[in-house]
Design a protein around this motif. Sequence first.
Motif, PDB file in Angstrom:
ATOM      1  N   ALA A 119       0.833  -1.201   0.000  1.00  0.00           N
ATOM      2  CA  ALA A 119       0.000   0.000   0.000  1.00  0.00           C
ATOM      3  C   ALA A 119       0.868   1.252   0.000  1.00  0.00           C
ATOM      4  O   ALA A 119       1.952   1.272   0.583  1.00  0.00           O
ATOM      5  CB  ALA A 119      -0.913   0.013   1.239  1.00  0.00           C
ATOM      6  N   THR A 177      -1.976   8.583   1.371  1.00  0.00           N
ATOM      7  CA  THR A 177      -1.449   7.475   2.144  1.00  0.00           C
ATOM      8  C   THR A 177      -2.290   7.315   3.398  1.00  0.00           C
ATOM      9  O   THR A 177      -2.984   8.223   3.831  1.00  0.00           O
ATOM     10  CB  THR A 177       0.016   7.705   2.540  1.00  0.00           C
ATOM     11  OG1 THR A 177       0.099   8.846   3.402  1.00  0.00           O
ATOM     12  CG2 THR A 177       0.893   7.931   1.315  1.00  0.00           C
ATOM     13  N   SER A 178      -2.208   6.127   4.009  1.00  0.00           N
ATOM     14  CA  SER A 178      -3.055   5.835   5.161  1.00  0.00           C
ATOM     15  C   SER A 178      -2.776   6.761   6.339  1.00  0.00           C
ATOM     16  O   SER A 178      -3.631   6.993   7.184  1.00  0.00           O
ATOM     17  CB  SER A 178      -2.849   4.382   5.603  1.00  0.00           C
ATOM     18  OG  SER A 178      -1.502   4.157   5.992  1.00  0.00           O
ATOM     19  N   ARG A 188       4.049   0.101  -1.521  1.00  0.00           N
ATOM     20  CA  ARG A 188       3.746  -0.557  -2.788  1.00  0.00           C
ATOM     21  C   ARG A 188       4.591   0.017  -3.921  1.00  0.00           C
ATOM     22  O   ARG A 188       5.077  -0.724  -4.785  1.00  0.00           O
ATOM     23  CB  ARG A 188       2.261  -0.414  -3.136  1.00  0.00           C
ATOM     24  CG  ARG A 188       1.864  -1.231  -4.371  1.00  0.00           C
ATOM     25  CD  ARG A 188       0.438  -0.934  -4.817  1.00  0.00           C
ATOM     26  NE  ARG A 188       0.066  -1.796  -5.925  1.00  0.00           N
ATOM     27  CZ  ARG A 188       0.458  -1.633  -7.192  1.00  0.00           C
ATOM     28  NH1 ARG A 188       1.264  -0.613  -7.506  1.00  0.00           N
ATOM     29  NH2 ARG A 188       0.082  -2.469  -8.129  1.00  0.00           N
ATOM     30  N   ALA A 244      -3.771  -6.265  -3.959  1.00  0.00           N
ATOM     31  CA  ALA A 244      -3.179  -4.961  -4.259  1.00  0.00           C
ATOM     32  C   ALA A 244      -1.933  -5.087  -5.125  1.00  0.00           C
ATOM     33  O   ALA A 244      -1.575  -4.156  -5.849  1.00  0.00           O
ATOM     34  CB  ALA A 244      -2.835  -4.231  -2.959  1.00  0.00           C
TER      35      ALA A 244
END
Length: 326
Positions: free
Chosen positions: A39, A221-222, A43, A69
């Motif tokens: 992610a 982004t998270s 990623r 993903a």
Amino acid sequence: MTHKQHPIGSGFTAASTAEEVAAGIDLTGKNVIITGGHAGLGREATRVLVNAGASVTVGSRNPQRAQEALADVEGVEVSRLDLMDPASIDAFAERRLDTHRPLHILINCAGLPAPAQRELDARGYEAQFATNHLGHFQLTLRLLPALRATRGARVVNVTSGAQRFSDIRWDDLHFADGYEPTAAYAQSKTANVLFAVELDRRWAKDGIRGYATHPGVVVGTSLNSSAGQEGLRAMGLIDEAGQPIIDPKAGKKTLQQGAATIVFAATSPLLADIGGVYLKDSDISRLDDEPKPLTADSIPSEVASHSIDPKSARRLWELSEQMLTA
């Protein structure tokens, strides 16, 4: 305090991308582990390293989601890893060590977004410290035999310019006296840097070098997605139409630009004889202790003295070892 925080003139800039940093580097035969490599920044780093020839294993709490993903990135192995669960970390490391493959690059990339309310793991440790630092500390120690086997391994801790805003709270590590989400995040990011500093001091003799990398601020982004549209707009990260504001010199980057410093730390030959440093914009950061506020127009991210202090680095290492056995 003497330090190694001096830019080396890498030739890259804040706008350089991970692909540009990796251009001409052949990673064929190199084994890589990336936590959270399915992610966001992880990623992108996974994709670029695979394209350079590396064999990459991604650690993820949800292997099925990670595999989905990474469906268009060929040859990536996914293995379950929960950084807040010591048993999961040990199991991941044991599976990896059982393969008897050397580990050339370990990228500790996964991070926990700041919870609005104080959260603790099963041991009573504050969740961001437990995930962002202590889980990666345990993982790295467990993988030491595989790192030693390469005689030239690198450990890359993905940190943040937020390290400037909090030293380690030695007397209240877990915020029992009052929880502040941003302070807890900043403390965990300072820990990432101190970990790299002490790792390099201890393990450089084994050919293992440590780095801490600041990727910049990447919208989506998270770690910043929980801020919401109004929060992101107030931080100067999106415009009135909700589109990301890209300004690499100000630290506001695309995903590709953000992953560049991670890939630089993992692969650049310019760092062959340098370790224990904090990197930004695909170079070594200068040291800067001048107080600078975080505003919509300015995102200070140079490394602060408390984040590379060797006494603090050693103290944190010893404390972390104690916390793993408590």
